[in-house]
Write an enzyme that holds these catalytic residues in place. Structure first.
Site, PDB file in Angstrom:
ATOM      1  N   HIS A  27      -8.998  -3.627  -2.341  1.00  0.00           N
ATOM      2  CA  HIS A  27      -8.030  -2.840  -1.570  1.00  0.00           C
ATOM      3  C   HIS A  27      -8.430  -1.358  -1.574  1.00  0.00           C
ATOM      4  CE1 HIS A  27      -3.774  -1.894  -0.270  1.00  0.00           C
ATOM      5  NE2 HIS A  27      -4.168  -0.725  -0.733  1.00  0.00           N
ATOM      6  N   GLU A  28      -8.749  -0.824  -2.758  1.00  0.00           N
ATOM      7  CA  GLU A  28      -9.140   0.595  -2.836  1.00  0.00           C
ATOM      8  C   GLU A  28     -10.478   0.830  -2.164  1.00  0.00           C
ATOM      9  OE1 GLU A  28      -6.836   2.582  -3.444  1.00  0.00           O
ATOM     10  OE2 GLU A  28      -5.552   1.029  -4.273  1.00  0.00           O
ATOM     11  N   HIS A  43     -10.143   1.486   1.447  1.00  0.00           N
ATOM     12  CA  HIS A  43      -9.712   2.846   1.795  1.00  0.00           C
ATOM     13  C   HIS A  43     -10.910   3.785   1.999  1.00  0.00           C
ATOM     14  CE1 HIS A  43      -5.371   2.812   1.733  1.00  0.00           C
ATOM     15  NE2 HIS A  43      -5.336   2.198   0.561  1.00  0.00           N
ATOM     16  N   CYS A  45       0.853  -1.187   0.000  1.00  0.00           N
ATOM     17  CA  CYS A  45       0.000   0.000   0.000  1.00  0.00           C
ATOM     18  C   CYS A  45       0.888   1.235   0.000  1.00  0.00           C
ATOM     19  CB  CYS A  45      -0.890  -0.005   1.241  1.00  0.00           C
ATOM     20  SG  CYS A  45      -1.959   1.431   1.377  1.00  0.00           S
TER      21      CYS A  45
END
Length: 164
Positions: A136-137, A140, A94
């Site tokens: 993953h995004e 966030h 990351c």
């Protein structure tokens, strides 16, 4: 004009914040895209990573060696995600946790819907590395980082190997 913004790192508080729906600012997509493409080995970036609390991210796994399924540049606002299939553990890095990588379990496939920078609805069904990058995004947007997803900080987090 290319606008490359600094990528913020832990322990910056915006990285742990749940971003509000309908948020964003003019030029945000462009800044995310320019910053992502200017960062070596970066395949995705969320607004929080450039200090903006907004439900916006970009992903492009086109050049990554692990890519099997690829939709090119994906830029979405206020996305939703449906997790498909079994969970697979894979190593992730990351930009906001630059010194570490971690073993993270993710769905093998996903369906992601959201709004493009042009205001169009977009739906993407994908698997493999692209599905991992999207998840993953998406994390966030909810203030979740790879370190929050590991089974064990002792056995699943690794110092990033640096090749000079």
């Amino acid at each position: 004009a290319v606008a490359i913004r600094p990528v913020i790192r832990l322990p910056h508080p915006v990285l742990k914040r749940v971003a509000p729906e309908g948020s964003g600012e003019p030029g945000l997509f462009e800044d995310l895209i320019d910053t992502m493409y200017s960062s070596p080995a970066c395949v995705g970036l969320a607004a929080a990573q450039i200090g903006v609390s907004a439900r916006v991210f970009v992903v492009d796994v086109t050049t990554h060696p692990k890519t099997t399924t690829c939709h090119g540049l994906i830029a979405l606002k206020d996305p939703s995600i449906e997790y498909l299939e079994s969970r697979v553990v894979g190593r992730e890095g990351c930009m906001s946790v630059p010194d570490l990588t971690a073993n993270v379990a993710r769905a093998a496939g996903v369906v992601v819907t959201g709004t493009t920078p042009d205001g169009e609805a977009r739906k993407i069904t994908t698997d493999g590395f692209e599905a991992r990058a999207l998840q993953h995004e998406f994390d966030h947007l909810d203030g979740t980082l790879i370190l929050d997803r590991v089974a064990s900080l002792a056995t699943d987090v690794f110092r990033r190997k640096v090749y000079r």
